[in-house]
Design a protein around this motif. Structure first.
Motif, PDB file in Angstrom:
ATOM      1  N   GLN A 234       0.822  -1.205   0.000  1.00  0.00           N
ATOM      2  CA  GLN A 234       0.000   0.000   0.000  1.00  0.00           C
ATOM      3  C   GLN A 234       0.859   1.259   0.000  1.00  0.00           C
ATOM      4  N   HIS A 235       1.864   1.300   0.868  1.00  0.00           N
ATOM      5  CA  HIS A 235       2.735   2.473   0.929  1.00  0.00           C
ATOM      6  C   HIS A 235       3.468   2.692  -0.401  1.00  0.00           C
ATOM      7  N   LYS A 236       3.990   1.616  -0.966  1.00  0.00           N
ATOM      8  CA  LYS A 236       4.731   1.754  -2.217  1.00  0.00           C
ATOM      9  C   LYS A 236       3.820   2.221  -3.350  1.00  0.00           C
ATOM     10  N   ALA A 237       2.602   1.714  -3.376  1.00  0.00           N
ATOM     11  CA  ALA A 237       1.675   2.108  -4.440  1.00  0.00           C
ATOM     12  C   ALA A 237       1.333   3.594  -4.344  1.00  0.00           C
ATOM     13  N   VAL A 238       1.106   4.090  -3.130  1.00  0.00           N
ATOM     14  CA  VAL A 238       0.778   5.506  -2.955  1.00  0.00           C
ATOM     15  C   VAL A 238       1.991   6.375  -3.277  1.00  0.00           C
ATOM     16  N   ALA A 239       3.169   5.963  -2.814  1.00  0.00           N
ATOM     17  CA  ALA A 239       4.385   6.730  -3.101  1.00  0.00           C
ATOM     18  C   ALA A 239       4.625   6.822  -4.602  1.00  0.00           C
ATOM     19  N   ALA A 240       4.469   5.710  -5.301  1.00  0.00           N
ATOM     20  CA  ALA A 240       4.667   5.709  -6.755  1.00  0.00           C
ATOM     21  C   ALA A 240       3.677   6.644  -7.436  1.00  0.00           C
ATOM     22  N   ASN A 241       2.433   6.656  -6.950  1.00  0.00           N
ATOM     23  CA  ASN A 241       1.429   7.541  -7.531  1.00  0.00           C
ATOM     24  C   ASN A 241       1.815   9.005  -7.346  1.00  0.00           C
ATOM     25  N   ILE A 242       2.321   9.345  -6.168  1.00  0.00           N
ATOM     26  CA  ILE A 242       2.719  10.727  -5.903  1.00  0.00           C
ATOM     27  C   ILE A 242       3.871  11.136  -6.815  1.00  0.00           C
ATOM     28  N   ILE A 243       4.863  10.271  -6.953  1.00  0.00           N
ATOM     29  CA  ILE A 243       6.006  10.590  -7.808  1.00  0.00           C
ATOM     30  C   ILE A 243       5.562  10.745  -9.259  1.00  0.00           C
ATOM     31  N   GLU A 244       4.670   9.879  -9.701  1.00  0.00           N
ATOM     32  CA  GLU A 244       4.213   9.943 -11.083  1.00  0.00           C
ATOM     33  C   GLU A 244       3.406  11.208 -11.367  1.00  0.00           C
ATOM     34  N   ASN A 245       2.867  11.807 -10.309  1.00  0.00           N
ATOM     35  CA  ASN A 245       1.982  12.951 -10.509  1.00  0.00           C
ATOM     36  C   ASN A 245       2.540  14.260  -9.962  1.00  0.00           C
ATOM     37  N   ILE A 246       3.865  14.308  -9.776  1.00  0.00           N
ATOM     38  CA  ILE A 246       4.448  15.584  -9.385  1.00  0.00           C
ATOM     39  C   ILE A 246       4.020  16.626 -10.412  1.00  0.00           C
ATOM     40  N   ALA A 247       3.423  17.690  -9.910  1.00  0.00           N
ATOM     41  CA  ALA A 247       2.748  18.634 -10.798  1.00  0.00           C
ATOM     42  C   ALA A 247       3.714  19.368 -11.703  1.00  0.00           C
TER      43      ALA A 247
END
Length: 396
Positions: A234-247
């Protein structure tokens, strides 16, 4: 098909154990459930006794781990943060015209969960929905809350007076993730404006370490989540999402696509040296960053809802000292706290259960979500401590 099993203290809609409760439920009240913390020097040892109840740890050893609280005058910030969150939830409910009173109870300090359930019942409320200040799957962050809900209702003698469901784990709900996204965006942009290249900005997503055995049992037992169980996944999935969506911001292209190095790190280990816990420790990772060419560090308290003791001490004190020792500038981003998106998101989670929103219509930012309304068999069990009845889930 739903698993035909009785769920402890559940509303009729959840009592047969469906993964997702897609039937509307007329809840009478909400219970904000949290960890609790001492509010003075005299509270510290009694509080730690509550946290470690059943483990036979002597006061002398508890005093050895009390220095974090002693450093801050014996006061944990978590209770005040929960007062503020309760007020923010009440304001959001009022803004939306929703008549649901909010009660607040802690697992380990006043006001206790027993107090919250008793107050709700004495006010005539029977069908309760619990919002816990914990987003991820593990024994301590999920099942132990459900065990304490069951214990509190039983010890208060409310078995025949109330039912208690619990909103789903919200690790990848947009309202929970948005404050972290904003913090990472701002921190990365600040370092870019200082002339630091994206590849030299290292993002450390930090969460509470837990025993490896507990991590492996996090999440339903019939799913292979990989090393570290659902907790790490869960943590890795959320972290990856944040990195992929750096504005993307004015004057530059998006930094996504993995150009900013990142990793999941752990903090706040408290177990004996002989017991394996999740690694690597954030301070060990920071010590190695100069060799990796890091020029800036962004510390993201991804596992935490608010700035309580583990954030103030382990990140703002120890991790920042580690960064200073290696001469790398570091910034710690904010936790959700009472960020409007988080508060609104919690009420959205409540309305999912009030309205019986179909799972297909529930927001989530990773492929792991939306998470279950009713915990699945074996979810986050703790074999060291043995079986205890737990609300909002199918036994064991």
């Amino acid at each position: 098909m739903p698993v035909q099993s009785s769920v402890l203290f559940a509303s009729p809609a959840a009592s047969s154990g469906p993964e997702f409760v897609e039937t509307p439920v007329a809840y009478d009240a909400l219970v904000l459930a949290s960890f609790g913390g001492p509010e003075g020097q005299d509270d510290v040892i009694p509080f730690l006794r509550n946290v470690t109840r059943g483990r036979g740890i002597p006061d002398e050893r508890l005093e050895e781990v009390a220095h974090h609280y002693r450093h801050f005058g014996g006061v944990s910030p978590i209770n005040q943060q929960n007062r503020e969150l309760k007020a923010a939830l009440e304001a959001e409910l009022a803004t939306r015209g929703i008549d649901l009173p909010v009660y607040w109870g802690n697992r380990n300090w006043e006001p206790y969960l027993e107090d919250a359930f008793t107050a709700a019942a004495n006010d005539g409320h029977k069908t309760l929905l619990v919002v816990a200040t914990s987003a991820y799957s593990s024994y301590s962050s999920d099942r132990q809350y459900r065990e304490d809900i069951a214990r509190a209702i039983t010890e208060a003698g409310l078995q025949d007076r109330v039912t208690a469901d619990k909103v789903r784990l919200f690790f990848d709900h947009p309202g929970f993730v948005a404050p972290f996204q904003e913090g990472v965006d701002a921190a990365v942009q600040t370092f870019l404006e200082q002339g630091i290249a994206p590849a030299d900005i290292h993002v450390l997503f930090s969460t509470h370490s837990i025993p490896t055995a507990d991590a492996e049992r996090s999440g339903p037992r019939d799913v292979d989540w990989g090393e570290g169980g659902a907790y790490v996944a869960q943590h890795k999935a959320v972290a990856a999402n944040i990195i992929e969506n750096i504005a993307a911001v004015a004057g530059r292209a998006p930094v996504g696509g993995g150009t900013v190095p990142w990793q999941l790190v752990f903090q706040s280990r408290s177990g004996p040296p002989s017991q394996p816990w999740l690694e690597p420790d954030i301070n060990d990772v920071i010590a190695e960053l100069p060799a990796a060419g890091a020029k800036a560090i962004v510390i993201v308290p991804l596992g935490f809802v608010s700035d309580h003791m583990e954030v103030l001490w382990d990140l703002d004190t120890e991790a920042m000292e580690s960064a200073d020792e290696v001469g790398i500038p570091a910034v710690r981003t904010a936790t959700p706290g009472i960020h409007p998106a988080f508060v609104s998101g919690l009420i959205d989670l409540v309305l999912e259960r009030v309205d019986g929103t179909p799972a297909a219509q529930r927001p989530h930012l990773t492929a792991l979500g939306p998470w279950y309304d009713v915990a699945r068999p074996g979810d986050c069990e703790n074999v060291r401590l043995g079986f205890k009845p737990a609300a909002a889930g199918i036994a064991p």
